[in-house]
Scaffold this active site. Structure first.
Site, PDB file in Angstrom:
ATOM      1  N   ARG A   9       0.836  -1.204   0.000  1.00 39.82           N
ATOM      2  CA  ARG A   9       0.000   0.000   0.000  1.00 39.82           C
ATOM      3  C   ARG A   9       0.869   1.252   0.000  1.00 39.82           C
ATOM      4  O   ARG A   9       1.918   1.299   0.638  1.00 39.82           O
ATOM      5  CB  ARG A   9      -0.900   0.021   1.243  1.00 39.82           C
ATOM      6  CG  ARG A   9      -1.828  -1.163   1.388  1.00 39.82           C
ATOM      7  CD  ARG A   9      -2.972  -1.200   0.409  1.00 39.82           C
ATOM      8  NE  ARG A   9      -3.812  -0.030   0.437  1.00 39.82           N
ATOM      9  CZ  ARG A   9      -5.045   0.015  -0.072  1.00 39.82           C
ATOM     10  NH1 ARG A   9      -5.585  -1.092  -0.609  1.00 39.82           N
ATOM     11  NH2 ARG A   9      -5.741   1.107  -0.058  1.00 39.82           N
ATOM     12  N   VAL A  10       0.391   2.250  -0.708  1.00 35.75           N
ATOM     13  CA  VAL A  10       1.089   3.534  -0.689  1.00 35.75           C
ATOM     14  C   VAL A  10       0.327   4.541   0.166  1.00 35.75           C
ATOM     15  O   VAL A  10       0.746   5.673   0.335  1.00 35.75           O
ATOM     16  CB  VAL A  10       1.291   4.102  -2.118  1.00 35.75           C
ATOM     17  CG1 VAL A  10       2.225   3.208  -2.915  1.00 35.75           C
ATOM     18  CG2 VAL A  10      -0.044   4.262  -2.845  1.00 35.75           C
ATOM     19  N   ASP A  11      -0.806   4.110   0.719  1.00 32.75           N
ATOM     20  CA  ASP A  11      -1.580   5.017   1.574  1.00 32.75           C
ATOM     21  C   ASP A  11      -1.433   4.561   3.030  1.00 32.75           C
ATOM     22  O   ASP A  11      -0.619   3.710   3.335  1.00 32.75           O
ATOM     23  CB  ASP A  11      -3.058   5.030   1.144  1.00 32.75           C
ATOM     24  CG  ASP A  11      -3.640   3.619   1.036  1.00 32.75           C
ATOM     25  OD1 ASP A  11      -2.962   2.646   1.429  1.00 32.75           O
ATOM     26  OD2 ASP A  11      -4.777   3.493   0.546  1.00 32.75           O
ATOM     27  N   ASP A  12      -2.205   5.117   3.918  1.00 32.73           N
ATOM     28  CA  ASP A  12      -2.062   4.765   5.330  1.00 32.73           C
ATOM     29  C   ASP A  12      -2.941   3.588   5.703  1.00 32.73           C
ATOM     30  O   ASP A  12      -3.701   3.627   6.669  1.00 32.73           O
ATOM     31  CB  ASP A  12      -2.362   5.992   6.202  1.00 32.73           C
ATOM     32  CG  ASP A  12      -1.299   7.054   5.997  1.00 32.73           C
ATOM     33  OD1 ASP A  12      -0.117   6.671   5.937  1.00 32.73           O
ATOM     34  OD2 ASP A  12      -1.640   8.236   5.868  1.00 32.73           O
ATOM     35  N   VAL A  13      -2.848   2.553   4.895  1.00 30.48           N
ATOM     36  CA  VAL A  13      -3.579   1.319   5.174  1.00 30.48           C
ATOM     37  C   VAL A  13      -2.524   0.254   5.429  1.00 30.48           C
ATOM     38  O   VAL A  13      -1.531   0.187   4.713  1.00 30.48           O
ATOM     39  CB  VAL A  13      -4.460   0.922   3.965  1.00 30.48           C
ATOM     40  CG1 VAL A  13      -5.000  -0.485   4.115  1.00 30.48           C
ATOM     41  CG2 VAL A  13      -5.609   1.919   3.813  1.00 30.48           C
TER      42      VAL A  13
END
Ligand code: WT7
Length: 667
Positions: A535-539
């Site tokens: 993931r590149v997001d805050d997941v």
């Protein structure tokens, strides 16, 4: 002895190759079909869908309409417009009508290896119909939400199919979620009916479910929403019926009510774009998102991927370790396999109970042809040693599947060589709750030359694009690395987020205009194979469970003594990632073990046991930029002891914070 073993392996390899030719015999065949699917999606999917029962047929042309470009107006996707169908009819009645009613539909084992049950297609159709009739008797109508909070028993997929039969929209909540989390989900979709069980044994541990539902229903009532009926299944072992808390005005015993209902319930014919189900999942911000799937497109995505990626044919034995609480259990345990008429092997207990051989004995006992699991489970099984799989005769296996996170090379080789005897292709399926069905995978054909850890090639109709995260431009060269987006549409894609279409557009379609943004990083190699980099997001992805760092942070900061929290994912040998929390307390002198436990208990209460941080790192202050943004990159380096590689810290508001946090590591 050894020579004999080698000989017997060669024999099995020979049997494997002669018993069935791959569905797509050559790369050229795949290429031609893939090209057709992206050049004429309407024609291609129309043909694929024609293998299913439609009560009213959709038109050959004009059934597909969509807009995924936010600059052109609202995002909307419609497949098979004008058609009506029912997925439960296609999963059950169709096979009974075809003379397969006595074929096994589910083969179930419970917590104890002696707990066994098989259910035929006809029996499941009757169970589903009884349940559907009961739901109708308590007022459930097409479009109404129904919450399902059940352990992995056959009644769980039956409950899902019963909702589908009458057009009710199920929301399955994973049994590991807490009362608060269940309440939040009931409130969001206004589910008046809850299907649950007394509780269940997981290994040596009892897990209570009905008391959690009671608490959730009470919490929802406090917010002004009343659940009208709770149907409760008595599952022996964890909580006897006599000690189960009961509200006679609202609660109904499954065993009393369901057998009395008629085993015949005509399916409600639904429009292709009617809602099929909701499934809550985590995002990078805010509360969980209720991902909405629809009737026709989801059915075709589930069925067609099962056919081509797992080569499922009527009568095959397919084993899947997933829980129906997640999308994998929806698409590849409940719906997809039944659409293909296979027999599904499911385990209601802990996969390593009573020992590391449980799953392999099951695969042998039921002669599983295909085995689908997650890398996190493979890592914990391989740790227990090769002797376990070697003790079982796994010669029935032909295809091995992986899902949920990138599979590391070590686990891949173990799966391929020890479990699959170097004879079974590994189908590493990349997809998401939102995509509904697998989007990329190595096809189970000899020409594929799957590479360990690669998610292979796009499935039909899927157009992966790699974008430069800085410019948003598509990188067109074959070899590329960046963020992963998908161009165009596919039948099983999510249509909206329940009650928040704006969020649907802003999360998935606004970041890179004209594309569906996946949230994953990705590399495409010179052969055109895809490699998901995470993931590149805050997941974060903990044992294949997706969780937003913001959700854990908000649970922590709800605790009276917590002033601020920052949560990151750190690498973990078994779980893939582990939750690591930096916590700032109100008043610094309470940094005790009791406080740590209190914070962990609080997260358990608000979300569930799987979201409890592995580490709580005391942080009298957090590293922030002068504009007040937490520098997570810096926190990641501090957590992993890589403070020599902090990178550019010139924007840090208070440089001293870093030193202080390093000193507090492990304290
Ligand atoms: C995220 C979606 C789809 C079923 C289970 C998870 C990660 C999923 C793979 C794979 C690398 C994978 C991605 C994705 N993921 N499958 N084969 N290789 N990563 O569903 O909870 O919606 O999570 O899981 O990061 O975005 P989900």
């Amino acid at each position: 002895m050894q020579r004999l073993e080698v000989l017997s392996r060669q024999l099995t390899a020979a049997q494997a190759s002669e018993d069935r030719a791959p569905l797509l015999a050559t790369r050229a065949e795949y290429d031609a079909m893939y090209r057709r699917s992206v050049e004429d999606p309407e024609g291609f999917w129309g043909e694929m869908a024609s293998g299913y029962h439609w009560q009213e047929k959709f038109p050959a042309r004009g059934h597909l309409q969509y807009n995924t470009d936010v600059r052109r107006g609202p995002v909307s996707v419609q497949f098979f417009r004008g058609g009506t169908t029912n997925i439960s009819y296609n999963c059950l009645d169709r096979w009974v009508a075809a003379g397969r009613g006595d074929q096994t539909c589910f083969i179930w084992e419970g917590n104890e290896e002696s707990d066994r049950r098989t259910v035929t297609y006809r029996q499941l159709l009757e169970e589903v119909s009884r349940l559907a009739n009961w739901m109708q008797s308590v007022g459930v109508k097409k479009g109404d939400a129904v919450t399902i909070y059940l352990p992995m028993v056959v009644e769980l997929p039956a409950a899902m199919l019963a909702c589908a039969r009458i057009g009710a929209v199920h929301s399955v909540v994973f049994g590991g979620f807490s009362a608060d989390a269940v309440a939040q989900r009931i409130l969001d979709c206004k589910g008046k009916v809850v299907l649950t069980a007394t509780g269940v044994m997981r290994g040596a541990k009892p897990v209570l479910l009905k008391p959690i539902v009671d608490e959730a229903v009470a919490l929802a009532a406090k917010q002004g929403f009343n659940v009208s009926s709770v149907l409760c299944l008595e599952v022996p072992g964890a909580l006897p019926a006599s000690r189960t808390p009961w509200n006679p005005a609202r609660d109904v015993w499954w065993g009393d009510a369901i057998p009395k209902m008629s085993p015949v319930c005509p399916p409600v014919w639904l429009a292709a774009e009617d809602r099929s189900f909701l499934l809550y999942t985590s995002g990078s911000t805010g509360k969980p998102k209720g991902v909405v799937h629809t009737v026709g497109g989801y059915m075709i995505g589930a069925g067609v991927t099962c056919r081509y990626l797992f080569d499922m044919r009527p009568g095959d034995i397919f084993m899947n370790t997933a829980d129906c609480g997640w999308i994998t259990g929806h698409t590849y345990l409940a719906y997809g396999p039944l659409l293909c008429g296979v027999s599904v092997v499911m385990l209601g207990g802990v996969p390593t109970y009573p020992d590391g051989g449980r799953l392999w004995r099951m695969a042998e006992r039921y002669k599983a042809r295909t085995f689908y699991t997650a890398p996190t489970l493979l890592r914990s099984l391989l740790q227990l040693g090769d002797a376990w799989p070697r003790q079982s005769d796994l010669s029935s296996l032909r295809i091995l599947g992986s899902v949920g996170e990138p599979i590391n090379e070590h686990a891949w080789h173990w799966y391929h060589e020890v479990v699959g005897d170097s004879r079974c292709p590994i189908v590493d399926t990349w997809w998401q709750t939102e995509t509904g069905s697998a989007m990329m995978a190595p096809l189970p054909a000899p020409w594929m030359n799957a590479k360990p850890g690669s998610a292979g090639l796009p499935f039909f109709g899927v157009c992966p694009v790699i974008l430069d995260p800085a410019t948003g431009n598509e990188i067109v060269s074959t070899a590329a690395e960046g963020v992963l987006a998908l161009r165009g549409v596919w039948p099983s894609m999510a249509r909206t987020l329940h009650g928040d279409h704006e969020r649907f557009e802003s999360v998935y379609f606004a970041p890179y205009k004209g594309y569906y943004f996946t949230g994953d990083g990705c590399r495409r190699d010179a052969d055109g194979h895809y490699w998901i980099t995470g993931r590149v997001d805050d997941v974060i992805n903990v044992s294949g469970h997706r969780i937003g760092t913001a959700e854990v942070e908000s649970a922590l900061t709800e605790h009276a003594d917590c002033a601020e929290a920052a949560v990151i994912g750190v690498e973990h040998g078994i779980k893939g990632q582990a939750i690591y929390a930096f916590v700032t307390l109100r008043g610094h002198d309470h940094q005790t073990e009791a406080m740590r436990k209190g914070l962990m208990d609080h997260v358990r209460k608000v979300i569930g046991p799987f979201a409890v941080p592995e580490v709580i790192h005391w942080a009298p202050a957090l590293p922030k930029t002068r504009s007040g943004k937490i520098m997570r990159r810096v926190l990641r380096k501090i957590a992993t002891g890589e403070e020599k590689e902090l990178g550019d810290v010139s924007t840090l508001a208070e440089p001293g914070v870093v030193e202080m946090l390093i000193k507090l590591r492990g304290k």
